[in-house]
Design a protein around this motif. Sequence first.
Motif, PDB file in Angstrom:
ATOM      1  N   TYR A   1      54.423  72.749  54.049  1.00  0.00           N
ATOM      2  CA  TYR A   1      55.446  72.181  53.170  1.00  0.00           C
ATOM      3  C   TYR A   1      56.741  72.074  53.969  1.00  0.00           C
ATOM      4  N   ILE A   2      57.333  70.889  53.949  1.00  0.00           N
ATOM      5  CA  ILE A   2      58.613  70.682  54.622  1.00  0.00           C
ATOM      6  C   ILE A   2      59.620  70.250  53.568  1.00  0.00           C
ATOM      7  N   ASP A   3      60.617  71.084  53.383  1.00  0.00           N
ATOM      8  CA  ASP A   3      61.674  70.831  52.411  1.00  0.00           C
ATOM      9  C   ASP A   3      62.686  69.845  52.996  1.00  0.00           C
ATOM     10  N   LEU A   4      62.943  68.773  52.279  1.00  0.00           N
ATOM     11  CA  LEU A   4      63.948  67.807  52.713  1.00  0.00           C
ATOM     12  C   LEU A   4      65.214  67.876  51.870  1.00  0.00           C
TER      13      LEU A   4
ATOM     14  N   ILE B   1      56.338  64.751  47.911  1.00  0.00           N
ATOM     15  CA  ILE B   1      56.156  65.508  46.664  1.00  0.00           C
ATOM     16  C   ILE B   1      57.156  65.096  45.595  1.00  0.00           C
ATOM     17  N   SER B   2      57.886  64.025  45.836  1.00  0.00           N
ATOM     18  CA  SER B   2      58.963  63.645  44.926  1.00  0.00           C
ATOM     19  C   SER B   2      58.493  62.862  43.708  1.00  0.00           C
ATOM     20  N   SER B   3      57.210  62.694  43.541  1.00  0.00           N
ATOM     21  CA  SER B   3      56.694  62.029  42.354  1.00  0.00           C
ATOM     22  C   SER B   3      55.538  62.862  41.800  1.00  0.00           C
ATOM     23  N   GLY B   4      55.864  63.778  40.921  1.00  0.00           N
ATOM     24  CA  GLY B   4      54.850  64.637  40.321  1.00  0.00           C
ATOM     25  C   GLY B   4      54.891  66.065  40.813  1.00  0.00           C
ATOM     26  N   GLY B   5      55.575  66.309  41.933  1.00  0.00           N
ATOM     27  CA  GLY B   5      55.723  67.659  42.444  1.00  0.00           C
ATOM     28  C   GLY B   5      54.670  68.028  43.473  1.00  0.00           C
ATOM     29  N   LEU B   6      54.810  69.240  43.994  1.00  0.00           N
ATOM     30  CA  LEU B   6      53.949  69.731  45.059  1.00  0.00           C
ATOM     31  C   LEU B   6      52.479  69.767  44.643  1.00  0.00           C
ATOM     32  N   ILE B   7      52.195  70.285  43.458  1.00  0.00           N
ATOM     33  CA  ILE B   7      50.800  70.419  43.039  1.00  0.00           C
ATOM     34  C   ILE B   7      50.139  69.055  42.890  1.00  0.00           C
TER      35      ILE B   7
ATOM     36  N   ASN C   1      61.451  67.631  44.040  1.00  0.00           N
ATOM     37  CA  ASN C   1      62.421  67.658  45.138  1.00  0.00           C
ATOM     38  C   ASN C   1      61.958  66.755  46.271  1.00  0.00           C
ATOM     39  N   ALA C   2      62.914  66.282  47.046  1.00  0.00           N
ATOM     40  CA  ALA C   2      62.566  65.538  48.253  1.00  0.00           C
ATOM     41  C   ALA C   2      61.896  66.498  49.221  1.00  0.00           C
ATOM     42  N   GLY C   3      60.688  66.173  49.616  1.00  0.00           N
ATOM     43  CA  GLY C   3      59.931  66.999  50.534  1.00  0.00           C
ATOM     44  C   GLY C   3      58.562  66.408  50.745  1.00  0.00           C
ATOM     45  N   VAL C   4      57.811  66.997  51.657  1.00  0.00           N
ATOM     46  CA  VAL C   4      56.469  66.510  51.963  1.00  0.00           C
ATOM     47  C   VAL C   4      55.533  67.671  52.244  1.00  0.00           C
TER      48      VAL C   4
END
Length: 156
Positions: free
Chosen positions: A20-23, A77-83, A118-121
């Motif tokens: 997980y990379i937090d942007l 992950i910015s559309s629907g979240g990490l899961i 959140n913005a991230g991947v």
Amino acid sequence: MYRRVKSRKKHFDDWAALFYIDLSKDRYLLGGSSFAQINATVGNDTPTVTDAKYFKKAFNAIQDLIRDNAITAGHDISSGGLITALLEGCFPSTAVGLHLNLEALGASPLIPLLFAENAGVWVQSPKDLEAHFSALGIHCVRLGTPTKGASLVFQH
């Protein structure tokens, strides 16, 4: 995020580690999220990018790793979240699951961690990306690995 990728892989390529990379450098907030909407609310607090220079640095570092073929798959992950993003990586196969350790993300309770947009991947790589990104001052956490079998196991 894939401006230098020849094919856009959003599914797991092999059994390499997931990161997980937090942007955003923001808290896990549910305002404006799909999760909030299915609970008939919009919310007041939405995640944002709190540091544009950090975002640019992290984005460019990801692009460099894609160019160097060090990242084999990934998804925002910015559309629907990490899961949601992680599960979308499982969907191309009926025999792929996940074993995840979410404790390193340090967030509690679990619902915002899983569903905040959140913005991230998440990215997949056979390399130790935690050390690579840490040296650059970028927050990166090893999440776990894909597994054979259609099950989701996570620690939190």
